[in-house]
Enzyme design. Structure first.
Site, PDB file in Angstrom:
ATOM      1  N   LYS A   1       1.772  -0.753  15.352  1.00 32.46           N
ATOM      2  CA  LYS A   1       3.390  -0.801  15.667  1.00 32.46           C
ATOM      3  C   LYS A   1       3.490  -2.052  16.377  1.00 32.46           C
ATOM      4  O   LYS A   1       5.009  -2.429  16.411  1.00 32.46           O
ATOM      5  CB  LYS A   1       3.488   0.466  16.568  1.00 32.46           C
ATOM      6  CG  LYS A   1       3.832   1.798  15.633  1.00 32.46           C
ATOM      7  CD  LYS A   1       4.715   1.595  14.578  1.00 32.46           C
ATOM      8  CE  LYS A   1       4.652   2.908  13.502  1.00 32.46           C
ATOM      9  NZ  LYS A   1       4.720   2.444  12.050  1.00 32.46           N
TER      10      LYS A   1
ATOM     11  N   TYR B   1      -8.562   5.040   8.502  1.00 33.78           N
ATOM     12  CA  TYR B   1      -8.719   5.375  10.141  1.00 33.78           C
ATOM     13  C   TYR B   1      -9.849   6.473  10.106  1.00 33.78           C
ATOM     14  O   TYR B   1      -9.558   7.514   9.533  1.00 33.78           O
ATOM     15  CB  TYR B   1      -7.453   5.617  10.626  1.00 33.78           C
ATOM     16  CG  TYR B   1      -6.366   4.493  10.873  1.00 33.78           C
ATOM     17  CD1 TYR B   1      -6.100   4.040  11.761  1.00 33.78           C
ATOM     18  CD2 TYR B   1      -5.409   4.316   9.358  1.00 33.78           C
ATOM     19  CE1 TYR B   1      -5.106   3.108  12.046  1.00 33.78           C
ATOM     20  CE2 TYR B   1      -4.505   3.448   9.761  1.00 33.78           C
ATOM     21  CZ  TYR B   1      -4.260   2.616  10.893  1.00 33.78           C
ATOM     22  OH  TYR B   1      -3.469   1.932  11.217  1.00 33.78           O
TER      23      TYR B   1
ATOM     24  N   PRO C   1      -3.274  -0.585  19.266  1.00 27.23           N
ATOM     25  CA  PRO C   1      -3.167  -0.857  18.051  1.00 27.23           C
ATOM     26  C   PRO C   1      -3.110   0.058  16.989  1.00 27.23           C
ATOM     27  O   PRO C   1      -2.821  -0.032  15.738  1.00 27.23           O
ATOM     28  CB  PRO C   1      -3.770  -2.125  17.662  1.00 27.23           C
ATOM     29  CG  PRO C   1      -4.901  -1.862  18.947  1.00 27.23           C
ATOM     30  CD  PRO C   1      -4.222  -1.100  20.038  1.00 27.23           C
TER      31      PRO C   1
ATOM     32  N   HIS D   1       0.866  -1.182  -0.112  1.00 26.06           N
ATOM     33  CA  HIS D   1       0.054   0.043   0.151  1.00 26.06           C
ATOM     34  C   HIS D   1       0.968   1.405  -0.059  1.00 26.06           C
ATOM     35  O   HIS D   1       1.719   1.421   0.743  1.00 26.06           O
ATOM     36  CB  HIS D   1      -0.992   0.001   1.492  1.00 26.06           C
ATOM     37  CG  HIS D   1      -2.151  -0.878   1.195  1.00 26.06           C
ATOM     38  ND1 HIS D   1      -3.263  -0.798   1.949  1.00 26.06           N
ATOM     39  CD2 HIS D   1      -2.360  -2.083   0.178  1.00 26.06           C
ATOM     40  CE1 HIS D   1      -4.063  -1.585   1.659  1.00 26.06           C
ATOM     41  NE2 HIS D   1      -3.769  -2.589   0.720  1.00 26.06           N
TER      42      HIS D   1
HETATM   43  P1  RFL Z   1       3.028 -12.818  20.957  1.00 18.04           P
HETATM   44  O1  RFL Z   1       2.705 -12.643  19.669  1.00 18.04           O
HETATM   45  O2  RFL Z   1       1.931 -12.468  22.004  1.00 18.04           O
HETATM   46  O3  RFL Z   1       3.777 -14.171  21.446  1.00 18.04           O
HETATM   47  C1  RFL Z   1       4.378 -14.560  22.568  1.00 18.04           C
HETATM   48  C2  RFL Z   1       4.177 -15.871  22.809  1.00 18.04           C
HETATM   49  O4  RFL Z   1       4.608 -16.412  23.930  1.00 18.04           O
HETATM   50  C3  RFL Z   1       3.865 -17.275  24.429  1.00 18.04           C
HETATM   51  N1  RFL Z   1       4.112 -17.601  25.877  1.00 18.04           N
HETATM   52  C4  RFL Z   1       4.856 -18.598  26.334  1.00 18.04           C
HETATM   53  N2  RFL Z   1       5.562 -19.589  25.923  1.00 18.04           N
HETATM   54  C5  RFL Z   1       6.103 -20.639  26.779  1.00 18.04           C
HETATM   55  N3  RFL Z   1       6.043 -20.404  28.282  1.00 18.04           N
HETATM   56  C6  RFL Z   1       5.446 -19.365  28.640  1.00 18.04           C
HETATM   57  N4  RFL Z   1       5.455 -19.218  30.057  1.00 18.04           N
HETATM   58  C7  RFL Z   1       4.749 -18.362  27.906  1.00 18.04           C
HETATM   59  N5  RFL Z   1       4.160 -17.207  28.055  1.00 18.04           N
HETATM   60  C8  RFL Z   1       3.685 -16.683  27.162  1.00 18.04           C
HETATM   61  C9  RFL Z   1       2.570 -17.151  24.234  1.00 18.04           C
HETATM   62  O5  RFL Z   1       1.661 -18.138  23.927  1.00 18.04           O
HETATM   63  C10 RFL Z   1       2.799 -16.530  22.601  1.00 18.04           C
HETATM   64  O6  RFL Z   1       2.609 -17.445  21.576  1.00 18.04           O
HETATM   65  O7  RFL Z   1       4.221 -11.573  21.369  1.00 18.04           O
HETATM   66  P2  RFL Z   1       5.435 -11.039  20.269  1.00 18.04           P
HETATM   67  O8  RFL Z   1       6.226 -12.156  19.711  1.00 18.04           O
HETATM   68  O9  RFL Z   1       6.112  -9.996  21.163  1.00 18.04           O
HETATM   69  O10 RFL Z   1       4.541 -10.352  19.107  1.00 18.04           O
HETATM   70  C11 RFL Z   1       3.952  -9.028  19.302  1.00 18.04           C
HETATM   71  C12 RFL Z   1       2.725  -8.794  18.443  1.00 18.04           C
HETATM   72  O11 RFL Z   1       1.943  -9.953  18.541  1.00 18.04           O
HETATM   73  C13 RFL Z   1       1.668  -7.793  18.983  1.00 18.04           C
HETATM   74  O12 RFL Z   1       2.507  -6.744  19.256  1.00 18.04           O
HETATM   75  C14 RFL Z   1       0.717  -7.400  17.767  1.00 18.04           C
HETATM   76  O13 RFL Z   1       0.006  -8.301  17.427  1.00 18.04           O
HETATM   77  C15 RFL Z   1       0.093  -5.947  18.013  1.00 18.04           C
HETATM   78  N6  RFL Z   1      -0.664  -5.572  17.047  1.00 18.04           N
HETATM   79  C16 RFL Z   1      -0.280  -5.257  15.730  1.00 18.04           C
HETATM   80  N7  RFL Z   1       1.182  -4.917  15.580  1.00 18.04           N
HETATM   81  C17 RFL Z   1       1.474  -4.453  14.466  1.00 18.04           C
HETATM   82  O14 RFL Z   1       2.596  -4.123  14.194  1.00 18.04           O
HETATM   83  N8  RFL Z   1       0.802  -3.862  13.317  1.00 18.04           N
HETATM   84  C18 RFL Z   1      -0.734  -3.962  13.669  1.00 18.04           C
HETATM   85  O15 RFL Z   1      -1.481  -3.789  12.591  1.00 18.04           O
HETATM   86  C19 RFL Z   1      -1.205  -4.498  14.603  1.00 18.04           C
HETATM   87  N9  RFL Z   1      -2.714  -4.670  14.812  1.00 18.04           N
HETATM   88  C20 RFL Z   1      -2.147  -5.738  17.282  1.00 18.04           C
HETATM   89  C21 RFL Z   1      -2.990  -5.367  16.137  1.00 18.04           C
HETATM   90  C22 RFL Z   1      -2.657  -6.543  18.275  1.00 18.04           C
HETATM   91  C23 RFL Z   1      -4.041  -6.797  18.156  1.00 18.04           C
HETATM   92  N10 RFL Z   1      -4.353  -7.282  19.400  1.00 18.04           N
HETATM   93  C24 RFL Z   1      -5.454  -8.503  19.579  1.00 18.04           C
HETATM   94  C25 RFL Z   1      -3.757  -7.099  20.818  1.00 18.04           C
HETATM   95  C26 RFL Z   1      -4.368  -5.564  16.249  1.00 18.04           C
HETATM   96  C27 RFL Z   1      -4.936  -6.110  17.177  1.00 18.04           C
HETATM   97  C28 RFL Z   1      -6.277  -6.148  17.449  1.00 18.04           C
HETATM   98  C1  PHB Z   2      -5.181  -4.935  10.803  1.00 15.12           C
HETATM   99  O1  PHB Z   2      -5.372  -4.975   9.704  1.00 15.12           O
HETATM  100  O2  PHB Z   2      -5.385  -5.639  11.444  1.00 15.12           O
HETATM  101  C2  PHB Z   2      -4.596  -3.466  11.582  1.00 15.12           C
HETATM  102  C3  PHB Z   2      -4.189  -2.331  10.602  1.00 15.12           C
HETATM  103  C4  PHB Z   2      -3.990  -1.253  11.085  1.00 15.12           C
HETATM  104  C5  PHB Z   2      -3.894  -1.105  12.657  1.00 15.12           C
HETATM  105  C6  PHB Z   2      -4.326  -2.011  13.417  1.00 15.12           C
HETATM  106  C7  PHB Z   2      -4.772  -3.321  12.788  1.00 15.12           C
HETATM  107  O3  PHB Z   2      -3.572  -0.089  13.045  1.00 15.12           O
END
Ligand code: RFL
Ligand code: PHB
Length: 393
Positions: A300, A204, A296, A75
Protein backbone atom coordinates in the site's frame (compact mmCIF):
# COMPACT_ATOMS: atom_id res chain seq x y z
CA UNK A 1 21.31 34.38 -0.54
CA UNK A 2 19.96 33.63 -4.04
CA UNK A 3 16.20 33.68 -4.13
CA UNK A 4 13.67 31.97 -6.42
CA UNK A 5 9.92 32.43 -6.47
CA UNK A 6 7.34 29.76 -7.34
CA UNK A 7 3.79 28.78 -6.44
CA UNK A 8 4.49 25.35 -4.91
CA UNK A 9 7.83 24.16 -3.49
CA UNK A 10 7.87 20.37 -3.54
CA UNK A 11 10.35 18.63 -1.23
CA UNK A 12 11.31 15.17 -2.50
CA UNK A 13 11.47 13.47 -5.89
CA UNK A 14 9.88 10.20 -4.86
CA UNK A 15 6.62 9.06 -6.44
CA UNK A 16 4.57 11.57 -4.40
CA UNK A 17 6.60 14.71 -5.15
CA UNK A 18 7.09 13.86 -8.81
CA UNK A 19 3.42 13.07 -9.46
CA UNK A 20 2.35 16.30 -7.76
CA UNK A 21 4.82 18.22 -9.93
CA UNK A 22 3.47 16.52 -13.04
CA UNK A 23 -0.17 17.27 -12.23
CA UNK A 24 0.54 20.91 -11.34
CA UNK A 25 2.64 21.40 -14.45
CA UNK A 26 -0.16 20.08 -16.70
CA UNK A 27 -2.50 22.61 -15.17
CA UNK A 28 -0.14 25.54 -15.60
CA UNK A 29 0.69 25.89 -11.89
CA UNK A 30 4.37 26.61 -11.23
CA UNK A 31 6.40 24.39 -8.93
CA UNK A 32 9.95 23.35 -8.20
CA UNK A 33 10.92 19.83 -7.10
CA UNK A 34 13.90 19.70 -4.70
CA UNK A 35 15.62 16.36 -4.12
CA UNK A 36 18.54 15.78 -1.80
CA UNK A 37 19.84 12.70 -3.61
CA UNK A 38 21.25 12.42 -7.13
CA UNK A 39 19.19 11.37 -10.14
CA UNK A 40 20.88 8.00 -10.48
CA UNK A 41 20.23 7.13 -6.86
CA UNK A 42 16.50 7.87 -7.02
CA UNK A 43 16.07 6.05 -10.30
CA UNK A 44 17.82 2.92 -9.02
CA UNK A 45 16.13 2.65 -5.62
CA UNK A 46 14.26 -0.68 -5.71
CA UNK A 47 11.06 -0.62 -3.67
CA UNK A 48 7.37 -1.12 -4.37
CA UNK A 49 6.01 -3.17 -7.20
CA UNK A 50 2.23 -3.32 -7.02
CA UNK A 51 0.01 -0.54 -8.36
CA UNK A 52 -3.68 -0.55 -7.48
CA UNK A 53 -6.41 -0.32 -10.11
CA UNK A 54 -7.45 3.26 -9.39
CA UNK A 55 -3.85 4.44 -8.94
CA UNK A 56 -2.86 3.01 -12.34
CA UNK A 57 -5.75 5.03 -13.79
CA UNK A 58 -4.56 8.13 -11.91
CA UNK A 59 -1.06 7.78 -13.42
CA UNK A 60 -2.60 7.40 -16.86
CA UNK A 61 -4.87 10.44 -16.42
CA UNK A 62 -1.83 12.44 -15.33
CA UNK A 63 -0.13 11.55 -18.62
CA UNK A 64 2.37 9.23 -16.90
CA UNK A 65 0.90 5.83 -17.73
CA UNK A 66 2.11 5.11 -21.22
CA UNK A 67 5.09 2.84 -20.44
CA UNK A 68 3.34 1.37 -17.37
CA UNK A 69 0.47 0.19 -19.57
CA UNK A 70 2.90 -1.21 -22.14
CA UNK A 71 5.46 -2.90 -19.88
CA UNK A 72 3.58 -3.39 -16.60
CA UNK A 73 2.13 -6.84 -15.90
CA UNK A 74 -1.59 -6.93 -15.28
CA UNK A 75 -2.58 -9.49 -12.62
CA UNK A 76 -6.04 -10.88 -11.87
CA UNK A 77 -5.27 -12.79 -8.69
CA UNK A 78 -2.81 -13.47 -5.85
CA UNK A 79 -2.03 -16.62 -3.91
CA UNK A 80 -2.09 -17.12 -0.17
CA UNK A 81 0.12 -20.04 0.73
CA UNK A 82 0.24 -21.76 4.13
CA UNK A 83 1.03 -25.27 5.34
CA UNK A 84 2.74 -25.62 1.94
CA UNK A 85 -0.59 -25.43 0.09
CA UNK A 86 -1.64 -22.56 -2.18
CA UNK A 87 -5.03 -20.88 -2.25
CA UNK A 88 -5.90 -18.41 -4.99
CA UNK A 89 -7.70 -15.16 -4.23
CA UNK A 90 -9.47 -14.27 -7.47
CA UNK A 91 -8.97 -10.52 -7.24
CA UNK A 92 -10.80 -9.61 -10.44
CA UNK A 93 -13.76 -11.92 -9.93
CA UNK A 94 -14.27 -10.56 -6.44
CA UNK A 95 -13.95 -6.90 -7.44
CA UNK A 96 -16.01 -6.38 -10.61
CA UNK A 97 -13.10 -7.10 -12.91
CA UNK A 98 -10.45 -4.87 -11.37
CA UNK A 99 -6.76 -5.74 -11.69
CA UNK A 100 -3.42 -4.76 -10.17
CA UNK A 101 -0.41 -3.72 -12.25
CA UNK A 102 3.02 -5.06 -11.35
CA UNK A 103 5.44 -2.27 -12.31
CA UNK A 104 8.47 -1.18 -10.29
CA UNK A 105 8.34 2.04 -8.30
CA UNK A 106 11.66 3.10 -9.82
CA UNK A 107 10.08 2.80 -13.28
CA UNK A 108 7.25 5.14 -12.18
CA UNK A 109 9.91 7.50 -10.85
CA UNK A 110 11.92 7.34 -14.12
CA UNK A 111 8.81 8.02 -16.21
CA UNK A 112 7.87 11.06 -14.09
CA UNK A 113 11.43 12.46 -14.17
CA UNK A 114 11.55 12.10 -17.97
CA UNK A 115 8.22 13.91 -18.32
CA UNK A 116 9.28 16.76 -16.05
CA UNK A 117 12.60 17.29 -17.78
CA UNK A 118 10.96 17.10 -21.22
CA UNK A 119 8.49 19.80 -20.14
CA UNK A 120 11.39 21.97 -18.97
CA UNK A 121 9.91 22.21 -15.46
CA UNK A 122 12.31 22.79 -12.54
CA UNK A 123 13.68 19.69 -10.83
CA UNK A 124 16.91 19.95 -8.86
CA UNK A 125 18.83 16.93 -7.65
CA UNK A 126 21.54 17.06 -4.96
CA UNK A 127 19.52 19.85 -3.36
CA UNK A 128 18.60 19.35 0.27
CA UNK A 129 15.94 21.42 1.99
CA UNK A 130 17.39 22.38 5.37
CA UNK A 131 14.71 24.76 6.72
CA UNK A 132 11.06 25.57 6.14
CA UNK A 133 9.86 29.03 7.18
CA UNK A 134 6.88 31.37 7.20
CA UNK A 135 4.24 28.66 7.25
CA UNK A 136 1.78 30.88 9.06
CA UNK A 137 2.55 34.10 7.22
CA UNK A 138 1.63 35.54 3.79
CA UNK A 139 4.38 33.61 2.09
CA UNK A 140 6.32 30.47 2.96
CA UNK A 141 9.90 29.69 2.04
CA UNK A 142 12.36 26.83 2.07
CA UNK A 143 16.12 27.06 2.40
CA UNK A 144 18.00 24.72 0.07
CA UNK A 145 21.56 23.51 0.13
CA UNK A 146 22.25 22.88 -3.57
CA UNK A 147 25.24 22.08 -5.77
CA UNK A 148 26.01 25.77 -6.20
CA UNK A 149 25.50 26.68 -2.55
CA UNK A 150 22.58 27.80 -0.48
CA UNK A 151 19.46 29.44 -1.94
CA UNK A 152 15.92 30.25 -0.86
CA UNK A 153 12.64 29.42 -2.59
CA UNK A 154 9.66 31.58 -1.62
CA UNK A 155 6.28 30.14 -2.44
CA UNK A 156 2.56 30.06 -1.71
CA UNK A 157 2.64 26.47 -0.50
CA UNK A 158 5.15 23.80 0.50
CA UNK A 159 4.45 20.14 -0.30
CA UNK A 160 6.34 17.87 2.11
CA UNK A 161 6.82 14.76 -0.04
CA UNK A 162 10.16 13.94 1.58
CA UNK A 163 9.51 10.42 2.83
CA UNK A 164 9.95 8.92 6.27
CA UNK A 165 13.35 10.50 6.97
CA UNK A 166 12.50 13.97 5.70
CA UNK A 167 12.34 17.39 7.33
CA UNK A 168 8.80 18.49 6.50
CA UNK A 169 6.99 16.95 9.42
CA UNK A 170 9.52 18.42 11.85
CA UNK A 171 8.28 21.89 10.77
CA UNK A 172 4.95 21.19 12.49
CA UNK A 173 5.11 22.41 16.12
CA UNK A 174 5.50 19.51 18.54
CA UNK A 175 2.51 20.71 20.55
CA UNK A 176 0.24 20.17 17.52
CA UNK A 177 1.75 17.00 16.07
CA UNK A 178 0.52 13.57 17.08
CA UNK A 179 2.49 10.51 16.08
CA UNK A 180 0.99 7.01 16.22
CA UNK A 181 3.50 4.23 15.80
CA UNK A 182 3.91 0.48 15.97
CA UNK A 183 7.05 -1.51 15.24
CA UNK A 184 6.91 -5.20 14.39
CA UNK A 185 9.31 -7.87 15.61
CA UNK A 186 10.58 -8.74 12.12
CA UNK A 187 12.11 -7.22 8.98
CA UNK A 188 12.01 -8.11 5.29
CA UNK A 189 15.07 -9.25 3.40
CA UNK A 190 14.34 -8.43 -0.26
CA UNK A 191 16.21 -9.62 -3.33
CA UNK A 192 16.00 -8.92 -7.04
CA UNK A 193 17.23 -11.90 -9.06
CA UNK A 194 17.86 -12.53 -12.73
CA UNK A 195 15.60 -15.55 -12.80
CA UNK A 196 12.43 -16.23 -14.75
CA UNK A 197 9.60 -16.16 -12.18
CA UNK A 198 8.21 -19.62 -11.46
CA UNK A 199 4.81 -18.07 -10.84
CA UNK A 200 2.32 -15.98 -12.83
CA UNK A 201 0.86 -14.34 -9.75
CA UNK A 202 2.23 -12.98 -6.47
CA UNK A 203 2.48 -15.50 -3.64
CA UNK A 204 2.12 -14.39 -0.01
CA UNK A 205 3.32 -17.26 2.14
CA UNK A 206 3.17 -18.10 5.83
CA UNK A 207 5.51 -20.85 6.96
CA UNK A 208 6.50 -21.78 10.50
CA UNK A 209 10.03 -20.49 9.74
CA UNK A 210 8.61 -17.11 8.73
CA UNK A 211 7.01 -15.08 5.98
CA UNK A 212 7.94 -15.28 2.28
CA UNK A 213 6.74 -13.35 -0.76
CA UNK A 214 7.25 -14.30 -4.38
CA UNK A 215 6.88 -11.28 -6.64
CA UNK A 216 8.32 -10.31 -9.99
CA UNK A 217 9.25 -7.42 -12.22
CA UNK A 218 9.36 -8.92 -15.70
CA UNK A 219 9.46 -12.31 -17.45
CA UNK A 220 13.17 -12.48 -16.55
CA UNK A 221 13.34 -10.75 -13.15
CA UNK A 222 12.07 -12.17 -9.86
CA UNK A 223 11.56 -10.11 -6.71
CA UNK A 224 11.47 -12.17 -3.51
CA UNK A 225 11.24 -11.40 0.18
CA UNK A 226 11.90 -13.32 3.41
CA UNK A 227 10.66 -12.33 6.83
CA UNK A 228 13.72 -12.25 9.13
CA UNK A 229 14.40 -11.28 12.74
CA UNK A 230 14.87 -7.51 13.20
CA UNK A 231 18.51 -7.81 14.29
CA UNK A 232 19.61 -9.91 11.29
CA UNK A 233 22.07 -8.47 8.78
CA UNK A 234 22.76 -9.13 5.10
CA UNK A 235 26.14 -10.64 6.04
CA UNK A 236 24.30 -13.46 7.78
CA UNK A 237 22.45 -14.34 4.59
CA UNK A 238 24.64 -15.90 1.89
CA UNK A 239 23.03 -16.46 -1.52
CA UNK A 240 22.80 -20.18 -0.78
CA UNK A 241 21.06 -19.61 2.53
CA UNK A 242 18.57 -17.19 0.94
CA UNK A 243 17.60 -19.65 -1.81
CA UNK A 244 17.39 -22.61 0.59
CA UNK A 245 15.12 -20.70 2.91
CA UNK A 246 12.93 -19.43 0.05
CA UNK A 247 12.61 -23.01 -1.19
CA UNK A 248 11.71 -24.32 2.26
CA UNK A 249 9.06 -21.72 2.90
CA UNK A 250 7.53 -21.55 -0.57
CA UNK A 251 7.63 -25.24 -1.51
CA UNK A 252 4.40 -26.99 -2.50
CA UNK A 253 3.84 -30.34 -4.18
CA UNK A 254 3.23 -28.60 -7.52
CA UNK A 255 6.18 -26.19 -7.11
CA UNK A 256 8.91 -27.94 -5.11
CA UNK A 257 11.71 -25.64 -6.39
CA UNK A 258 11.79 -21.99 -7.37
CA UNK A 259 13.92 -20.74 -10.24
CA UNK A 260 17.23 -19.28 -9.15
CA UNK A 261 19.58 -16.78 -10.75
CA UNK A 262 22.17 -14.12 -9.90
CA UNK A 263 21.02 -11.78 -7.13
CA UNK A 264 21.46 -8.21 -8.43
CA UNK A 265 20.06 -6.24 -5.49
CA UNK A 266 19.42 -6.98 -1.82
CA UNK A 267 18.31 -5.04 1.25
CA UNK A 268 16.75 -5.43 4.67
CA UNK A 269 13.82 -3.22 5.69
CA UNK A 270 12.36 -2.86 9.17
CA UNK A 271 8.60 -3.10 9.40
CA UNK A 272 6.59 -0.36 11.02
CA UNK A 273 3.31 1.47 10.97
CA UNK A 274 3.31 5.24 11.50
CA UNK A 275 0.67 7.94 11.17
CA UNK A 276 1.33 11.60 11.91
CA UNK A 277 -1.49 14.07 12.27
CA UNK A 278 -2.39 16.62 11.14
CA UNK A 279 -1.14 16.37 7.56
CA UNK A 280 -1.31 20.15 7.19
CA UNK A 281 0.16 23.05 9.10
CA UNK A 282 -0.52 26.50 7.62
CA UNK A 283 1.11 26.58 4.17
CA UNK A 284 2.67 23.12 4.53
CA UNK A 285 1.02 19.90 3.35
CA UNK A 286 2.45 16.44 3.97
CA UNK A 287 1.93 13.65 1.42
CA UNK A 288 3.12 10.06 1.23
CA UNK A 289 5.68 8.48 3.57
CA UNK A 290 6.32 11.92 5.14
CA UNK A 291 2.95 11.48 6.86
CA UNK A 292 2.52 7.73 7.17
CA UNK A 293 4.32 4.40 6.85
CA UNK A 294 2.71 1.02 6.35
CA UNK A 295 4.43 -2.36 6.57
CA UNK A 296 4.82 -3.54 2.94
CA UNK A 297 2.68 -6.69 3.35
CA UNK A 298 -0.41 -4.98 1.91
CA UNK A 299 1.52 -3.33 -0.98
CA UNK A 300 0.00 0.00 0.00
CA UNK A 301 2.83 2.51 0.61
CA UNK A 302 3.28 3.95 -2.87
CA UNK A 303 -0.43 3.70 -3.61
CA UNK A 304 -1.26 5.69 -0.49
CA UNK A 305 1.35 8.30 -1.39
CA UNK A 306 -0.06 8.77 -4.88
CA UNK A 307 -3.63 8.88 -3.57
CA UNK A 308 -2.64 11.72 -1.19
CA UNK A 309 -1.30 13.57 -4.19
CA UNK A 310 -4.59 13.27 -6.03
CA UNK A 311 -6.33 14.99 -3.11
CA UNK A 312 -3.57 17.57 -2.65
CA UNK A 313 -3.47 18.52 -6.31
CA UNK A 314 -7.20 19.23 -6.39
CA UNK A 315 -6.98 21.23 -3.19
CA UNK A 316 -4.03 23.35 -4.38
CA UNK A 317 -5.63 23.93 -7.75
CA UNK A 318 -8.90 25.14 -6.17
CA UNK A 319 -6.96 27.53 -3.93
CA UNK A 320 -4.49 28.82 -6.51
CA UNK A 321 -6.81 29.19 -9.47
CA UNK A 322 -10.17 30.01 -7.84
CA UNK A 323 -9.21 31.22 -4.36
CA UNK A 324 -11.38 28.42 -2.93
CA UNK A 325 -9.92 27.17 0.37
CA UNK A 326 -12.48 24.49 1.18
CA UNK A 327 -10.38 21.58 -0.12
CA UNK A 328 -7.10 22.67 1.45
CA UNK A 329 -8.95 23.03 4.75
CA UNK A 330 -10.32 19.50 4.57
CA UNK A 331 -7.10 17.97 3.13
CA UNK A 332 -5.82 16.39 6.33
CA UNK A 333 -9.14 14.91 7.45
CA UNK A 334 -9.95 13.63 3.95
CA UNK A 335 -6.59 11.85 3.66
CA UNK A 336 -6.46 10.48 7.19
CA UNK A 337 -9.65 8.51 6.81
CA UNK A 338 -8.18 6.61 3.87
CA UNK A 339 -4.75 6.40 5.53
CA UNK A 340 -6.23 4.61 8.55
CA UNK A 341 -8.04 2.15 6.27
CA UNK A 342 -4.72 1.34 4.62
CA UNK A 343 -3.05 1.07 8.02
CA UNK A 344 -5.72 -1.39 9.13
CA UNK A 345 -5.40 -3.52 6.00
CA UNK A 346 -1.58 -3.52 6.09
CA UNK A 347 -1.65 -4.47 9.76
CA UNK A 348 -4.15 -7.28 9.07
CA UNK A 349 -2.04 -8.74 6.25
CA UNK A 350 1.16 -8.39 8.27
CA UNK A 351 -0.17 -10.04 11.39
CA UNK A 352 -1.82 -12.88 9.49
CA UNK A 353 1.31 -13.85 7.56
CA UNK A 354 4.24 -13.46 9.99
CA UNK A 355 4.33 -16.31 12.50
CA UNK A 356 5.37 -15.56 16.04
CA UNK A 357 8.44 -17.43 17.32
CA UNK A 358 7.22 -17.11 20.91
CA UNK A 359 3.46 -16.93 21.09
CA UNK A 360 1.50 -19.99 20.02
CA UNK A 361 -1.81 -18.39 20.82
CA UNK A 362 -0.98 -15.73 18.22
CA UNK A 363 -0.10 -18.49 15.75
CA UNK A 364 -3.47 -20.17 16.30
CA UNK A 365 -5.27 -16.91 15.62
CA UNK A 366 -3.21 -16.34 12.46
CA UNK A 367 -4.08 -19.75 11.08
CA UNK A 368 -7.77 -19.19 11.79
CA UNK A 369 -7.63 -15.85 9.95
CA UNK A 370 -5.90 -17.42 6.97
CA UNK A 371 -8.41 -20.26 6.77
CA UNK A 372 -11.21 -17.75 6.92
CA UNK A 373 -9.61 -15.59 4.23
CA UNK A 374 -9.57 -18.53 1.79
CA UNK A 375 -12.78 -20.33 2.72
CA UNK A 376 -15.25 -17.54 3.37
CA UNK A 377 -16.48 -15.69 0.28
CA UNK A 378 -17.16 -12.62 2.43
CA UNK A 379 -13.65 -12.60 3.89
CA UNK A 380 -11.92 -13.14 0.55
CA UNK A 381 -14.07 -10.43 -1.04
CA UNK A 382 -13.02 -7.88 1.57
CA UNK A 383 -9.37 -8.90 1.17
CA UNK A 384 -9.56 -8.75 -2.64
CA UNK A 385 -11.24 -5.34 -2.73
CA UNK A 386 -8.81 -3.83 -0.27
CA UNK A 387 -5.86 -5.31 -2.12
CA UNK A 388 -6.95 -4.23 -5.60
CA UNK A 389 -8.34 -0.78 -5.00
CA UNK A 390 -8.34 0.52 -1.43
CA UNK A 391 -7.28 4.02 -2.46
CA UNK A 392 -9.99 4.57 -5.03
CA UNK A 393 -11.40 8.08 -5.21
P1 RFL B 1 9.98 8.46 -0.98
O1 RFL B 1 9.91 7.54 -2.15
O2 RFL B 1 10.73 8.05 0.20
O3 RFL B 1 10.56 9.84 -1.54
C1 RFL B 1 10.94 10.88 -0.68
C2 RFL B 1 12.08 11.64 -1.34
O4 RFL B 1 12.39 12.80 -0.56
C3 RFL B 1 13.79 12.97 -0.53
N1 RFL B 1 14.13 13.83 0.64
C4 RFL B 1 14.51 15.12 0.53
N2 RFL B 1 14.71 15.92 -0.53
C5 RFL B 1 15.11 17.20 -0.30
N3 RFL B 1 15.35 17.70 0.95
C6 RFL B 1 15.17 16.93 2.05
N4 RFL B 1 15.39 17.42 3.26
C7 RFL B 1 14.73 15.58 1.87
N5 RFL B 1 14.45 14.55 2.71
C8 RFL B 1 14.10 13.51 1.94
C9 RFL B 1 14.31 11.55 -0.44
O5 RFL B 1 15.67 11.46 -0.86
C10 RFL B 1 13.35 10.83 -1.38
O6 RFL B 1 13.84 10.79 -2.71
O7 RFL B 1 8.51 8.88 -0.48
P2 RFL B 1 7.10 8.95 -1.25
O8 RFL B 1 7.22 9.75 -2.52
O9 RFL B 1 6.13 9.35 -0.22
O10 RFL B 1 6.79 7.47 -1.73
C11 RFL B 1 6.49 6.45 -0.82
C12 RFL B 1 7.00 5.10 -1.34
O11 RFL B 1 8.35 5.22 -1.68
C13 RFL B 1 6.81 3.96 -0.31
O12 RFL B 1 5.59 4.12 0.38
C14 RFL B 1 6.79 2.58 -0.99
O13 RFL B 1 8.04 2.27 -1.54
C15 RFL B 1 6.40 1.50 0.00
N6 RFL B 1 6.41 0.14 -0.55
C16 RFL B 1 5.37 -0.33 -1.34
N7 RFL B 1 4.35 0.48 -1.67
C17 RFL B 1 3.37 0.05 -2.52
O14 RFL B 1 2.41 0.81 -2.81
N8 RFL B 1 3.37 -1.22 -3.08
C18 RFL B 1 4.38 -2.10 -2.80
O15 RFL B 1 4.39 -3.19 -3.37
C19 RFL B 1 5.41 -1.68 -1.87
N9 RFL B 1 6.44 -2.49 -1.57
C20 RFL B 1 7.50 -0.70 -0.29
C21 RFL B 1 7.49 -2.03 -0.79
C22 RFL B 1 8.60 -0.26 0.45
C23 RFL B 1 9.66 -1.10 0.68
N10 RFL B 1 10.76 -0.56 1.38
C24 RFL B 1 12.09 -0.70 0.94
C25 RFL B 1 10.52 0.42 2.41
C26 RFL B 1 8.52 -2.90 -0.54
C27 RFL B 1 9.61 -2.45 0.23
C28 RFL B 1 10.69 -3.44 0.52
C1 PHB C 1 7.15 -6.10 -4.69
O1 PHB C 1 6.95 -6.64 -5.80
O2 PHB C 1 8.19 -5.50 -4.44
C2 PHB C 1 6.12 -6.21 -3.64
C3 PHB C 1 4.92 -6.84 -3.92
C4 PHB C 1 3.95 -6.95 -2.93
C5 PHB C 1 4.18 -6.42 -1.68
C6 PHB C 1 5.38 -5.78 -1.39
C7 PHB C 1 6.35 -5.67 -2.38
O3 PHB C 1 3.23 -6.54 -0.72
Amino acid sequence: MRELRTQVAIIGAGPAGLLLGQMLQRDGIESIVLERRGREYVEKRVRAGVIEYGIANLLEEAGAGERMRREGLEHHGVELRFNNVSHRIALSELSEGKTITVYGQQEVVKDLIDLRLAAGAPLQFDSEVTAIEGLQSQRASVVVNGVEGEFRVTCDFVAGCDGSFGVANTAIPKSLLRRHERTYPFSWLGILAEAAPATDELIYCRHENGFALYSLRSPTLSRLYLGVRPDETLEQWSDGRIWDELNTRLATEEMPEISQGPIIERSITAMRSVVVEPMRFGRLFLAGDAAHIVPPTGAKGMNLALADVRVLFQALRAQLTEGDSQLIDSYSATCLERVWRAEEFSNYMTQMLHPSYEDDFENGVQMARLRQAVTSKEASTVLARNYVDLNSA
